[in-house]
Design a protein around this motif. Sequence first.
Motif, PDB file in Angstrom:
ATOM      1  N   HIS A  11       0.802  -1.229   0.000  1.00  0.00           N
ATOM      2  CA  HIS A  11       0.000   0.000   0.000  1.00  0.00           C
ATOM      3  C   HIS A  11       0.835   1.279   0.000  1.00  0.00           C
ATOM      4  O   HIS A  11       0.617   2.185   0.817  1.00  0.00           O
ATOM      5  CB  HIS A  11      -0.955   0.016   1.196  1.00  0.00           C
ATOM      6  N   TYR A  13       0.713   3.743  -1.959  1.00  0.00           N
ATOM      7  CA  TYR A  13      -0.006   4.917  -2.446  1.00  0.00           C
ATOM      8  C   TYR A  13      -0.988   5.490  -1.429  1.00  0.00           C
ATOM      9  O   TYR A  13      -1.525   6.583  -1.619  1.00  0.00           O
ATOM     10  CB  TYR A  13      -0.772   4.566  -3.738  1.00  0.00           C
ATOM     11  N   GLU A  14      -1.258   4.729  -0.352  1.00  0.00           N
ATOM     12  CA  GLU A  14      -2.208   5.222   0.644  1.00  0.00           C
ATOM     13  C   GLU A  14      -1.515   6.208   1.586  1.00  0.00           C
ATOM     14  O   GLU A  14      -0.324   6.074   1.891  1.00  0.00           O
ATOM     15  CB  GLU A  14      -2.782   4.054   1.443  1.00  0.00           C
ATOM     16  N   THR A  15      -2.279   7.195   2.068  1.00  0.00           N
ATOM     17  CA  THR A  15      -1.675   8.234   2.911  1.00  0.00           C
ATOM     18  C   THR A  15      -1.499   7.803   4.360  1.00  0.00           C
ATOM     19  O   THR A  15      -0.660   8.347   5.074  1.00  0.00           O
ATOM     20  CB  THR A  15      -2.538   9.507   2.888  1.00  0.00           C
TER      21      THR A  15
END
Length: 422
Positions: A11, A13-15
């Motif tokens: 993950h 790309y997740e913040t």
Amino acid sequence: MPGTAYVGILHPYETGRYSVEQNSKLLRRYSYIHERLFRCAAGQLPARSHWHLKAALGKHLYEDAEAVGSLRRRMMELRTSPMMLHKEPNISLALLFDELIHAESDMELLVGIYRVVKPALLKAYTQHMADTQQLVDYPTIRLLRGLCTDLQEAIAWGESMIQTLQSEGESVAQAEEFERRIGSFLAAAGGMTGEQGASIKLPPRWRSGTAYEMPRQAVRDAKRMGPPALGRTAIPGQSDDPVRVKLLSMMKSRQEEMAAVENVASVIYDQANMPWEFYQDLARHLWDEVRHALFGQAAMEAEGIDWMALRQYVGGYDPLIVKHPAQRYAILSIGFEEKAMRCPGKIAEYEFCRDEAKHKLMERFQDYDWADEVTHAAFGRKWTPELFGEDLDYVRQVADYEFEERQKAFEAWAKREGNEDK
């Protein structure tokens, strides 16, 4: 299975949930919890009767101290001001630990730590690792993953110990009120992370209206163990062979190092306002002494000796608890352990087990006991001048004086008991 991209980190790309500031704030809370668990275990260890619980408190307070050190290092990497390391995160959380240290039985302490606090902490860490950004916060994830392993093992041990006490006739129902109250303080603090929201209705103090004090006598389990002894006692009726007599005496001396454990615990609890490095070093010292006591236990059990039925030495704690923490630590680390580095000292104990007794297990135990004592003497040289505010030569003179006074007291005890002080 994770792929090869991003070295297997998922993950990317997740913040994630946490900014640097939010992450630092949570880690400070975690660090505070581990520090209070550490101090609670140190304060309670001499007061608890069950041998296995004493040993576990020593192991787990060492793990908590290491956790504090690791969490503090990570916080400093997250732009945390050193001033924030000492700030209490929440008043109800502070009250929880004020109450926890007032546990009045082995069972109360067990349910408070191993059914309330540590399971909640494990749950918080598991959620934190899932919620944070996996790539940017990998150092925190790796840190928490290791702490989770310690917590899982501690919780499993605690539950097993609760079951053991129940099988021995103790009722967990008698500790239910304590467990409920500790849980209520945790709820009022908004849970481990505080994210549930702190209650505006603060829970009242229960037992913590007066400050906790270390016991004046170290507790031994009267139902299972022999009576306490201020001086060293022999293992009766084992052998006329002088080599074997000496070997068995060495085994018993190792088992009796639980009194040194309790001494170090008292220094940790009673000595305020030292750098965290001091407490972390003493936590290591304490856990080493626990292991030494277990060396003796294991060696005697391997010989078929019912060591619990023997008199239980408390002379490393009872006569010292009335003294200043600096005196207590000086007589152990300088008066005994530094002197043990001189010949014949620890090397002679090791060589005796290897060359005369030819006892492989004690040879191995004494080899590591010797290595640990080198470390402990170094701790003494490092910290006792800080504790006294004087140079090391002064500390050594104090330790020599305290050692002589201790020997006089033990000789008087032996005379009263009709025993020969070993």
